[in-house]
Design an enzyme around this catalytic site. Structure first.
Site, short mmCIF file in Angstrom:
data_model
loop_
_atom_site.label_atom_id
_atom_site.label_comp_id
_atom_site.label_asym_id
_atom_site.label_seq_id
_atom_site.Cartn_x
_atom_site.Cartn_y
_atom_site.Cartn_z
N HIS A 1 0.82 -1.22 0.00
CA HIS A 1 0.00 0.00 0.00
C HIS A 1 0.85 1.27 0.00
O HIS A 1 0.33 2.36 -0.23
CB HIS A 1 -0.99 -0.02 1.18
CG HIS A 1 -0.36 0.26 2.52
ND1 HIS A 1 -0.09 -0.74 3.42
CD2 HIS A 1 0.02 1.41 3.11
CE1 HIS A 1 0.44 -0.21 4.51
NE2 HIS A 1 0.51 1.09 4.35
N ASP B 1 -12.61 -8.49 0.29
CA ASP B 1 -12.58 -8.33 1.73
C ASP B 1 -11.20 -8.57 2.34
O ASP B 1 -10.90 -8.08 3.42
CB ASP B 1 -13.57 -9.31 2.39
CG ASP B 1 -15.02 -8.90 2.13
OD1 ASP B 1 -15.23 -7.74 1.74
OD2 ASP B 1 -15.91 -9.74 2.32
N SER C 1 4.56 1.66 8.60
CA SER C 1 4.07 0.67 7.65
C SER C 1 5.19 0.22 6.73
O SER C 1 5.98 1.03 6.25
CB SER C 1 2.94 1.26 6.79
OG SER C 1 1.84 1.62 7.58
#
Length: 380
Positions: A172, A237, A313
């Site tokens: 991400h 999901d 992250s």
């Protein structure tokens, strides 16, 4: 003179034997175990249109699926796994390719066995009670292993050196699931740069009160690999299962790096703990170290109580265990800190600290990206 009790004479040797047996058991639990690694091999590579760098780097990831949701999710089929482990490669000039893979030597029973014995409590909040993070400020630590393996990603995340030219981080930080983020077009990796020695006798007294933050020197990224499970999964999901990416640098960094390893089950983690260091946004310029207990796991994720803030992250989650073959202690990266993730549960936002596990399949894929062949990727 009183004679020694026979009980005492028996108890002391028995205690020594008992303590030695405990130490032996602990050593067994803290050993790197040989793991069978399947093969994830490229079959076909096709050219895609030039990347559109329109995504916005998000340091917090949204997902509608929390821990129980992941545990209830149906197991992926063989075809699903092939699709998720196929990957996009982004090149320096903005061109990109899609590589489809095949999987050899993997049994679906491994997924079933792992899924059936998960238990525990889930972790919440990005800071848990008292802040248990430590800023690494002393150069004796900052420029030495293992802290020197942590690097700063120009999109705002952290990465870990896993070879002479490769950095492991979170997907991400590069791709929002639909598009590559704007900063990915000219992405760089930052290394701490030692301060130059002062040539004059005069010193700035204020530097003793507020030490100067270490500077970085930067190396451009040559190409990036992102699994299709992240790109495809972000619309589903459970996209966070594949929140990892590998960056290849334009030139070698000439620093120590940390090898990757397969994530052991929660019960075999030394002390049940994991460690990682990252560039948390609330401490600008600092490398921040922490360790914490893992509270739960799925086949692909670790749920833990590590205090963290956005910016950490992509940090490499590592442990230290005994390697019998070489007779030495060795640290390995066994996960990627995906970060502080928001989950929509019954219409309410909840937050979790989650790390992506390096499963045997992910190890095979990442190792192939690094080595370029399967032969060197059989030892997880």
């Amino acid at each position: 003179m009183a004679s020694k009790s026979p009980l005492t004479m028996v108890t002391v040797p028995a205690l020594v034997i008992f303590l030695c047996s405990i130490k032996h058991v602990i050593m067994l639990k803290a050993e790197w175990q040989k793991t069978y690694i399947p093969a994830v091999l490229p079959q076909e590579t096709v050219a895609l249109e030039t990347a559109h760098f329109e995504g916005k780097a998000k340091l917090e990831v949204a997902s509608p699926c929390e821990l129980e949701c992941h545990k209830r999710a149906s197991l992926p089929t063989y075809e699903d796994l092939k699709e998720y482990l196929s990957y996009e490669t982004l090149y320096l000039n903005g061109s990109r390719t899609l590589t489809n893979v095949d999987i050899y030597g993997f049994s679906a029973a491994d997924l079933i066995n792992q899924q059936n014995h998960r238990s525990g409590r889930r972790a919440k909040r990005q800071i848990f009670g008292l802040d248990g993070r430590f800023s690494i400020l002393t150069k004796n630590f900052l420029f030495n292993y293992p802290f020197s393996t942590s690097v700063k990603i120009s999109t705002g995340c952290t990465g870990t050196l896993v070879s002479e030219k490769h950095v492991l981080t979170a997907a991400h930080c590069i791709h929002d699931g639909k598009n590559y983020v704007k900063g990915a077009q000219k992405m760089k990796v930052g290394f701490f740069k030692p301060k130059q020695k002062e040539t004059g006798k005069a010193t700035n007294k204020s530097s003793f009160l507020s030490p100067e933050k270490p500077r970085f020197h930067w190396i451009r990224v040559k190409r990036t690999h992102v699994p299709k499970g992240w790109i495809k999964g972000s619309a589903n999901d459970i996209g966070m299962d594949y929140d990892y990416a590998l960056l290849e640098l334009k030139r070698p960094h000439k620093k120590p790096f940390m090898k990757i390893g397969v994530t052991p089950p929660q019960g075999r983690l030394p002390g049940g703990r994991i460690h990682f260091s990252g560039f948390d946004n609330d401490r600008p310029g600092d490398l921040v170290y922490r360790f914490c207990l893992v509270k739960d796991e799925t086949y692909d994720l670790l749920y833990q109580h590590c205090d963290a803030q956005p910016g950490a992250s992509g940090s490499g989650v590592y442990i230290r265990m005994w390697k019998r073959h070489s007779r030495k202690w060795e640290r390995k990266v066994i996960g990627i800190f995906s970060g502080h993730q928001w989950v929509d549960k019954n219409g309410m936002q909840q937050d979790y600290n989650v790390a992506v596990r390096i499963t045997p399949l992910k190890y095979a894929q990442i190792c192939f990206w690094i080595k370029g062949n399967y032969v060197d990727c059989r030892d997880g």
